[in-house]
Design an enzyme around this catalytic site. Sequence first.
Site, PDB file in Angstrom:
ATOM      1  CG  ASP A 164     -32.990 -11.727 -32.064  1.00 49.50           C
ATOM      2  OD1 ASP A 164     -32.306 -11.181 -31.026  1.00 49.50           O
ATOM      3  OD2 ASP A 164     -32.886 -12.806 -32.274  1.00 49.50           O
ATOM      4  CE  LYS A 188     -42.995  -9.312 -31.982  1.00 48.45           C
ATOM      5  NZ  LYS A 188     -43.476  -9.377 -30.858  1.00 48.45           N
ATOM      6  CG  MET A 242     -40.172 -14.968 -23.192  1.00 44.79           C
ATOM      7  SD  MET A 242     -39.913 -16.110 -24.200  1.00 44.79           S
ATOM      8  CE  MET A 242     -39.615 -17.728 -23.452  1.00 44.79           C
TER       9      MET A 242
HETATM   10  N1  SAH Z   1     -31.638 -16.011 -24.134  1.00 48.46           N
HETATM   11  C1  SAH Z   1     -32.347 -14.851 -23.156  1.00 48.46           C
HETATM   12  C2  SAH Z   1     -33.860 -15.091 -22.944  1.00 48.46           C
HETATM   13  C3  SAH Z   1     -34.502 -15.179 -24.115  1.00 48.46           C
HETATM   14  S1  SAH Z   1     -36.351 -14.947 -23.696  1.00 48.46           S
HETATM   15  C4  SAH Z   1     -31.410 -14.943 -21.813  1.00 48.46           C
HETATM   16  O1  SAH Z   1     -30.772 -15.847 -21.614  1.00 48.46           O
HETATM   17  O2  SAH Z   1     -31.624 -13.855 -21.330  1.00 48.46           O
HETATM   18  C5  SAH Z   1     -36.741 -13.372 -23.740  1.00 48.46           C
HETATM   19  C6  SAH Z   1     -37.068 -12.917 -22.234  1.00 48.46           C
HETATM   20  O3  SAH Z   1     -36.085 -12.640 -21.552  1.00 48.46           O
HETATM   21  C7  SAH Z   1     -38.056 -11.661 -22.162  1.00 48.46           C
HETATM   22  O4  SAH Z   1     -39.343 -11.971 -22.713  1.00 48.46           O
HETATM   23  C8  SAH Z   1     -37.666 -11.203 -20.808  1.00 48.46           C
HETATM   24  O5  SAH Z   1     -38.475 -12.106 -20.178  1.00 48.46           O
HETATM   25  C9  SAH Z   1     -36.317 -11.654 -20.684  1.00 48.46           C
HETATM   26  N2  SAH Z   1     -35.251 -10.774 -20.840  1.00 48.46           N
HETATM   27  C10 SAH Z   1     -34.444 -10.696 -21.511  1.00 48.46           C
HETATM   28  N3  SAH Z   1     -33.623  -9.663 -21.496  1.00 48.46           N
HETATM   29  C11 SAH Z   1     -34.103  -8.931 -20.459  1.00 48.46           C
HETATM   30  C12 SAH Z   1     -33.896  -7.658 -19.864  1.00 48.46           C
HETATM   31  N4  SAH Z   1     -32.957  -6.813 -20.054  1.00 48.46           N
HETATM   32  N5  SAH Z   1     -34.517  -7.234 -18.787  1.00 48.46           N
HETATM   33  C13 SAH Z   1     -35.582  -7.975 -18.254  1.00 48.46           C
HETATM   34  N6  SAH Z   1     -35.972  -9.368 -18.935  1.00 48.46           N
HETATM   35  C14 SAH Z   1     -35.321  -9.655 -19.928  1.00 48.46           C
END
Ligand code: SAH
Length: 494
Positions: free
Chosen positions: A34, A56, A169
């Site tokens: 995704d 998306k 998020m």
């Molecule tokens: N499983 C993922 C998180 C999924 S939820 C993890 O462990 O990182 C998705 C959220 O993660 C986004 O809305 C944002 O808040 C954060 N996120 C993921 N990648 C990011 C990045 N490169 N920079 C900033 N926020 C990030």
Amino acid sequence: MSKVYLVGAGPGDAELITVKGKRLLEECDAVIYDRLASSELLKYTRAECVKIYVGKEAGHHSKTQEQIHEIMRKAAQRYQKIVRLKGGDPFVFGRGGEEALFLQEQGIPFEAVPGVTSAVAVPEAAGIPVTHRGICQSFHVITGHTGDGGLTENYGLLAQLGGTLVFLMGRSRLGEICGQLMHYGMDQNTAAAVISEGTTPRQQTVRGTLKDIEEKARKAGIKSPALIVVGSVCALPIRSGGKRLGVTATAHTAAKLRTLLEEKGFTVVETCNMEVIETREAENVLKKAVQPDVRWIMFTSPNGVRVFFRKLKEGGAALERLSEKKFAVIGAGSREELRKYGIEAHFMPGQYTSKALGTEFVRSVRNPGKILIPRAAAGSVELTSVLAAAGCDYEDLPIYDVKGKLAVGSEEMERIQCHVFVSASGVNAFFDEVERKLSDYRFGGEIACIGEATKEALAKRGYRADLVSEVHDAEGLAGSLEKYYAEGEKEQKA
Ligand code: SAH
């Protein structure tokens, strides 16, 4: 028997996947991915590997979780080894747990492969350690919105924890989150940061306090994916890694810039090498230079100086044959190069541009006699038009051409945070090469250039320079870059 691997893709930088994750990508028959998982990772897959996108698309909604489950189930029927690639770590807010439960219920063998979570890695990439001795004893990872779209209710509790708070998020609810924390008694001056697209070349950081971070993030235009960090660790003066600069220049200039910039903490990557190629006209250097009516020799670049003297030497001419001549240079770089041949320039303008060289020269040198200008074939008309307007007798001698050659691939290019240009021909060569050879690369990052001519060459190609050095030489440019990034940090912190 088929098997589904729930693989953590890491936070954004494609190199931050685990060795195991990469191996599974190389081996798998199908990959389901995704938006958050870097699409760059797909290059590790085999050509036959079936790639299924479930994120998306512009104008469309993402697939529902049920649809994704169904896609996984079908894939398990058709393929042997399936990778379900998930951003960060699969079990951190990625609904990886739900996918695992679903596969288990369906009797489909699966394995979760941990990844580097953005919750820790993104603050880290911005120089924020989620724990720090003497500052906080814990960190807490919180969703910025719950499934039904509301805020989680326990802000009263969060405000009392004392540890670092990391919200995922939460970009669209930043104001509410800060408001709630202050409402429940957190000091409005508590340090906070918002980081978007962390660990990628597009990473953007805004620092502030609970009171002002929302406004600052809005002004900076910070978008999702972004995470929010609240706690004193955000105010620690850690600047990790240094900016990654991509330099387009000749080997000579690139080496000089590298020394200057690395001293200042930058990481330097030579992205495009400029090669100096002598023209046919260069063969005439000796003949032209010794003409008795030539009284001035004018250099507009160190390259010009080098080619000129190399040709003289090849022609077997002793430097004494030029003892009657005077030399004008455009700036400090050419002056230094000329000194290597034991010659001190007789004229150098206050400002290092072709135009200033022309205007200041005609203003201060009376009856210059004939001026020989050994320079690049694509030399600027700004100089010659000023000389012509003043009625000077000059000869433009195009003794070299510059040709660009890309030195890195798209992957390395993606990681460049600022592209540095020192000549208009470099600008053109860089973009020509990129267009020709890196079709999968989307230009990104900031742009720094040495002066007005470079700035204009960029504008002609549709790019805006974020930084134009006021002093148009390597030292000046390095100094400007240092100042630009130091001020950027201060501004964000203030
Ligand atoms: N499983 C993922 C998180 C999924 S939820 C993890 O462990 O990182 C998705 C959220 O993660 C986004 O809305 C944002 O808040 C954060 N996120 C993921 N990648 C990011 C990045 N490169 N920079 C900033 N926020 C990030």
